[in-house]
Structure formats: C-alpha cells, structure tokens
Enzyme design. Structure first.
Site, PDB file in Angstrom:
ATOM      1  NE  ARG A   1      -1.166  -1.977   3.353  1.00 58.51           N
ATOM      2  CZ  ARG A   1      -2.056  -2.946   3.325  1.00 58.51           C
ATOM      3  NH1 ARG A   1      -3.318  -2.677   3.406  1.00 58.51           N
ATOM      4  NH2 ARG A   1      -1.660  -4.196   3.229  1.00 58.51           N
ATOM      5  CB  THR A   2       3.767   2.468   1.900  1.00 56.44           C
ATOM      6  OG1 THR A   2       3.138   2.102   3.132  1.00 56.44           O
ATOM      7  CG2 THR A   2       4.476   3.792   2.086  1.00 56.44           C
TER       8      THR A   2
ATOM      9  CE  LYS B   1      23.753  -6.254 -12.011  1.00 54.07           C
ATOM     10  NZ  LYS B   1      23.796  -5.492 -13.254  1.00 54.07           N
TER      11      LYS B   1
ATOM     12  NE  ARG C   1       8.049   0.931   3.726  1.00 60.39           N
ATOM     13  CZ  ARG C   1       6.858   0.432   4.027  1.00 60.39           C
ATOM     14  NH1 ARG C   1       6.587  -0.840   3.796  1.00 60.39           N
ATOM     15  NH2 ARG C   1       5.913   1.193   4.541  1.00 60.39           N
TER      16      ARG C   1
ATOM     17  CG  HIS D   1       5.325   4.413   8.032  1.00 64.65           C
ATOM     18  ND1 HIS D   1       5.308   5.177   6.886  1.00 64.65           N
ATOM     19  CD2 HIS D   1       4.680   3.256   7.723  1.00 64.65           C
ATOM     20  CE1 HIS D   1       4.684   4.502   5.931  1.00 64.65           C
ATOM     21  NE2 HIS D   1       4.292   3.353   6.414  1.00 64.65           N
TER      22      HIS D   1
HETATM   23  C1  NCD Z   1       3.276  -0.639   8.023  1.00 62.93           C
HETATM   24  C2  NCD Z   1       4.759  -0.590   7.785  1.00 62.93           C
HETATM   25  O1  NCD Z   1       5.286  -1.088   6.802  1.00 62.93           O
HETATM   26  O2  NCD Z   1       5.397   0.003   8.637  1.00 62.93           O
HETATM   27  N1  NCD Z   1       2.555  -0.872   6.871  1.00 62.93           N
HETATM   28  C3  NCD Z   1       2.228   0.212   6.118  1.00 62.93           C
HETATM   29  O3  NCD Z   1       3.074   0.977   5.718  1.00 62.93           O
HETATM   30  N2  NCD Z   1       0.922   0.434   5.921  1.00 62.93           N
HETATM   31  C4  NCD Z   1       2.891  -1.489   9.118  1.00 62.93           C
HETATM   32  C5  NCD Z   1       3.157  -2.954   9.039  1.00 62.93           C
HETATM   33  O4  NCD Z   1       3.828  -3.440   8.135  1.00 62.93           O
HETATM   34  O5  NCD Z   1       2.709  -3.629   9.956  1.00 62.93           O
END
Ligand code: NCD
Length: 317
Positions: free
Chosen positions: A56-57, A84, A106, A134
């Site tokens: 989703r992100t 690599k 990320r 986050h």
């Molecule tokens: C979260 C994450 O990746 O920190 N997910 C997200 O971004 N919606 C929470 C999770 O993975 O539990």
C-alpha cells in the site's frame, strides 16, 4: 512548510502538521472528479526507492505522484544494482545524475533516509525506516481521525500490539501527542519498549483497560520480521489476550473508530467482523493515504516556486 525533507514526525512543528492535513483535504476532493489529476508537479520526477516489501505505501506514493502529474519511477532492491554490491550513496548518486527531483525511500535500517538526505540536494521522504519512523502513515492516520471526530485535541486513542518494533506506533505517538490527543498503549510486556512513558503515553496492563472509553482503537500488526524469538506468545494466546473482537470494542465509546495500518492479519490482531464492520476506518486510511502523500509531495517538491493551493487545484489536464 519550509523544509527540504520529511524524515520523521518528531522534527515537525504542530503548524507544519496542520498545514499538511489542511492541504490534503482539498487534494482528496480531486478523487471525486472524473479526471483525478492536476498538473502541479508536471515535469518533476519522483523516484520511489524501496528496500523493503510494500504494497500500500508504494502504490499510494506512486498514485499520489501520478495524480499530481509527476513522472514516477519505482525501484526495489531485488531488481536494482544493490544486489551487485553498489553502495546506498552510489545508488542515489546515479539516480540524481538522471535528474530525479524527489526521492521516496523505505529501508529496513533506522536512520537510512536521514543518512541519504544529508548527502543529496533534493528532498527525501521517509516511507518507513526500520522500527523508527513512518511519518506519512501517522499523518494519514491523524487526517482520518480528524475526518471522523472533527478534531484530535482531547481524544483518547488506544494503540494495541507490538509497540517495540512498530514505526507506525512510534510516529503515531509523536503526531497524536503533538496534536493534543491522549495515547494509551497495551501489548505483551516483551513488546513494550522501555521509556515509553517519557513519550507521554499511558501504559495499560490489560487491553480492556486501554480500550475502555477510547475514541479510537488502533491495532498494530505483529512485526514478526523484526522480532527475535521468544518475544511473542502463540498466535492463539495473542488473539485471546490482545485481539480486538466485538465484545472488547463495546468497551470503547459508541462512536469510536477502529484503525489498522495494514497489512492486517485476520484472527491474529483483529476479528473479521470488526475489520469489516461499521466502525472500521481501515479503507478510509488507505484512501486518505493518497491525499496526504499528495500534500506532502506537493509541499516538498514546490519549495522554491510554490503555486498557491488554488492554482494547484484549478487546472485539470
Ligand atoms: C506498516 C509498515 O510497513 O510500517 N505498513 C504500512 O506501511 N501500511 C505497518 C506494518 O507493516 O505492519
């Protein structure tokens, strides 16, 4: 908002948080138009660099950038030169040489986006770094709560589950307390970090105590991928002790909402009927995520020559 990067919530002023939420609201209106796109970032290139899995992100950032008419490139570890042996800095330098205007990043290590942000001249947006932060998740959560309750000030928010390994919990605690909400947490003792009270939260011994009278019940996923062994009871025991079900939700205020950052594990942290029930705002969180990320991309990418919000919203391509 005058800053190069968005790396965490702790460094944001309350006014900046309000500015982001207030910018996201009109961007959300765009979703009701037949053409869900405005030209405010036309000609800009947004690069999503994801060194950790994400559905989703990553999709949300991609859609947000596309709805602002930016060009978007997605890079994930398994298909990049990092396998690599290329260093993190060299990877970003290469992408910069192709004239990227903004990075969304990320990474599994806390502080990795901060490390890159200090070394490159274009904005870096943290999309999750280890168990640290986050920020856009906390912003979209604040937006969703405000949308339902009309405010954050004075609300009681219960955050339940694996607090230690959750960047979502950490960022939410920062955002909610800055915005005047009261946060209580509950979870297995092994998954509550030391010094939590110093962040201004109340630790509840039982999940019932945390949910009692709450305006928001926020369930977390168990971050198995970050935990070592022995920190977690069995799934059955966890669900019995901490899972959200109809009986427990009755303890919250009648107009309380249920939230979860996703991905949800049904029958582990939340029951099906609650995840899909009338109090659940899980889908709203996802929708609002795109609007909030549009706001953040817009505010960061237009630092030098910022069009007014009206100009940004007016011309539909
Ligand atoms: C979260 C994450 O990746 O920190 N997910 C997200 O971004 N919606 C929470 C999770 O993975 O539990």
């Amino acid at each position: 908002m005058e800053r190069k990067d968005l790396l965490d919530i702790e460094s944001l002023a309350v006014e900046e948080i309000h500015e982001i939420l207030n910018t996201a609201a009109p961007f959300k209106e765009i979703f009701t138009r037949s053409v869900k796109r405005v030209p405010s970032l036309r000609g800009k290139t947004v690069v999503n660099v994801f060194f950790e899995p994400s559905t989703r992100t990553r999709t949300s950032f991609e859609l947000a950038a596309k709805r602002l008419s930016a060009d978007v490139v997605n890079i994930s570890t398994d298909r990049s030169s990092l396998v690599k042996g290329e260093s993190l800095v060299d990877t970003f330098d290469t992408l910069l040489a192709m004239k990227a205007d903004l990075f969304v990043m990320r990474h599994s290590s806390a502080g990795a986006p901060h490390f890159i942000a200090e070394r490159i001249p274009v904005p870096v947006l943290n999309a999750g770094d280890g168990a640290h932060s986050h920020p856009t998740q906390a912003l979209l959560d604040a937006f969703t709560i405000r949308e339902h309750h009309g405010r954050l000030e004075g609300l009681e928010v219960a955050i339940i589950g694996d607090i230690t390994f959750s960047r979502v919990a950490r960022s939410n605690i920062w955002a909610l307390t800055k915005l005047g909400a009261k946060v209580r947490v509950s979870g297995p003792a092994t998954l509550l970090p030391k010094g939590l009270e110093r962040m201004g939260v109340t630790i509840c011994r039982t999940v019932e105590e945390a949910i009692e009278g709450a305006d928001v019940v926020y369930m977390l996923r168990i971050q198995k991928e970050r935990q070592g062994s022995h920190l977690f009871p069995t799934i059955r025991e966890y669900y019995q002790l901490f899972g959200l079900n109809a009986e427990r939700l009755k303890l919250a205020k009648p107009d309380a909402i249920v939230m979860h950052p996703g991905p949800i594990n049904r029958g582990v942290e939340i029951s099906d009927d609650i995840a899909d029930g009338p109090q659940s705002r899980i889908h709203d969180q996802v929708t609002n995520g795109v609007a909030v990320r549009m706001a953040v991309l817009f505010l960061l990418a237009t630092q030098q020559k910022k069009p007014s919000l009206d100009e940004a919203l007016a011309a539909t391509e």
